[in-house]
Design a protein around this motif. Sequence first.
Motif, short mmCIF file in Angstrom:
data_model
loop_
_atom_site.label_atom_id
_atom_site.label_comp_id
_atom_site.label_asym_id
_atom_site.label_seq_id
_atom_site.Cartn_x
_atom_site.Cartn_y
_atom_site.Cartn_z
N SER A 31 0.83 -1.20 0.00
CA SER A 31 0.00 0.00 0.00
C SER A 31 0.87 1.26 0.00
N LEU A 32 1.94 1.25 0.78
CA LEU A 32 2.84 2.39 0.81
C LEU A 32 3.64 2.51 -0.48
N ASP A 33 3.99 1.38 -1.08
CA ASP A 33 4.70 1.39 -2.36
C ASP A 33 3.87 2.06 -3.45
N ALA A 34 2.55 1.92 -3.35
CA ALA A 34 1.66 2.42 -4.39
C ALA A 34 1.29 3.89 -4.20
N VAL A 35 1.69 4.50 -3.09
CA VAL A 35 1.33 5.89 -2.82
C VAL A 35 2.01 6.82 -3.83
N THR A 36 1.23 7.74 -4.40
CA THR A 36 1.77 8.79 -5.25
C THR A 36 2.04 10.01 -4.39
N LEU A 37 3.29 10.40 -4.31
CA LEU A 37 3.69 11.51 -3.45
C LEU A 37 3.94 12.76 -4.28
N GLY A 38 3.27 13.84 -3.92
CA GLY A 38 3.46 15.11 -4.62
C GLY A 38 2.91 16.24 -3.78
N GLY A 39 3.29 17.45 -4.15
CA GLY A 39 2.80 18.61 -3.42
C GLY A 39 3.51 18.81 -2.10
N SER A 40 2.84 19.50 -1.21
CA SER A 40 3.42 19.87 0.08
C SER A 40 3.55 18.68 1.01
N ILE A 41 4.22 18.90 2.13
CA ILE A 41 4.36 17.83 3.12
C ILE A 41 2.99 17.44 3.65
N ALA A 42 2.06 18.40 3.73
CA ALA A 42 0.71 18.10 4.21
C ALA A 42 -0.01 17.17 3.23
N HIS A 43 0.14 17.42 1.94
CA HIS A 43 -0.48 16.55 0.93
C HIS A 43 0.11 15.14 0.99
N ARG A 44 1.41 15.06 1.18
CA ARG A 44 2.08 13.76 1.25
C ARG A 44 1.63 12.99 2.49
N LEU A 45 1.45 13.71 3.57
CA LEU A 45 1.00 13.08 4.81
C LEU A 45 -0.41 12.51 4.63
N LEU A 46 -1.27 13.26 3.98
CA LEU A 46 -2.62 12.78 3.73
C LEU A 46 -2.62 11.55 2.85
N ALA A 47 -1.73 11.51 1.85
CA ALA A 47 -1.65 10.36 0.95
C ALA A 47 -1.22 9.10 1.70
N VAL A 48 -0.25 9.25 2.60
CA VAL A 48 0.22 8.12 3.39
C VAL A 48 -0.86 7.66 4.36
N GLU A 49 -1.53 8.62 4.99
CA GLU A 49 -2.61 8.27 5.90
C GLU A 49 -3.70 7.48 5.18
N SER A 50 -4.06 7.91 3.99
CA SER A 50 -5.07 7.21 3.21
C SER A 50 -4.62 5.79 2.88
#
Length: 216
Positions: A31-50
């Motif tokens: 699930s973490l491997d599939a995370v698309t990370l972009g934008g601010s640190i807040a956006h990245r945090l939300l993506a990981v939480e999801s």
Amino acid sequence: MCRDGDGLWAVIDGMGGHDAGDLAATIIRESLDAVTLGGSIAHRLLAVESALLTANHAIRHHAALHLRSKPMGATVVVLLIYRDEAAVLWAGDARLYRHTDQGTVLLTRDHTPVQALVDAGEIDERQAMTHPRAHVIYQAIGNGDKLELEQARFDISAQQQFLLTSDGVHSVLTVDQLGQLMAEGASESVILKAALNAGSKDNVTAVKVSAGEHGE
């Protein structure tokens, strides 16, 4: 797991028996491997939480279908770095430490009854490590329908280093001992060897991250 180019690192420690724990850890890792990370640190945090919430659902679904809802899950700590900001998100007793020339500090707080005793001043760090309920946790991925992930954000500088550990490491090595190893420039394998030499009976995992190499 390490996604150095994306500024994401994690330590995942399975629980619920060998096979179930391994599967839970695999589900989280994928699930973490599939995370698309972009934008601010807040956006990245939300993506990981999801991603972790999705993994929580998948683990519970598997346990209900194949394990008669027996306990199955994993503790996790995730470090994100983007430019001069960082964030940590965790569940359970996997930890994140920050090391500088001034020393080493623990940035996370274990989700355990024993941690509550430490917070209340009833026992110290050494006593917590040998407490009979030291391995009891009340939060983990897959541990309940309502997953409550704890998180924190902070600024970083190039001189900082971070260490992510499973409880197999910090159950036998104090903050001061880990800080000494970091100060000596110990590799991950040296830290793991130190934990095993100190008598660790659990899975030992450690990930070192230098902020100066990943701050852009």
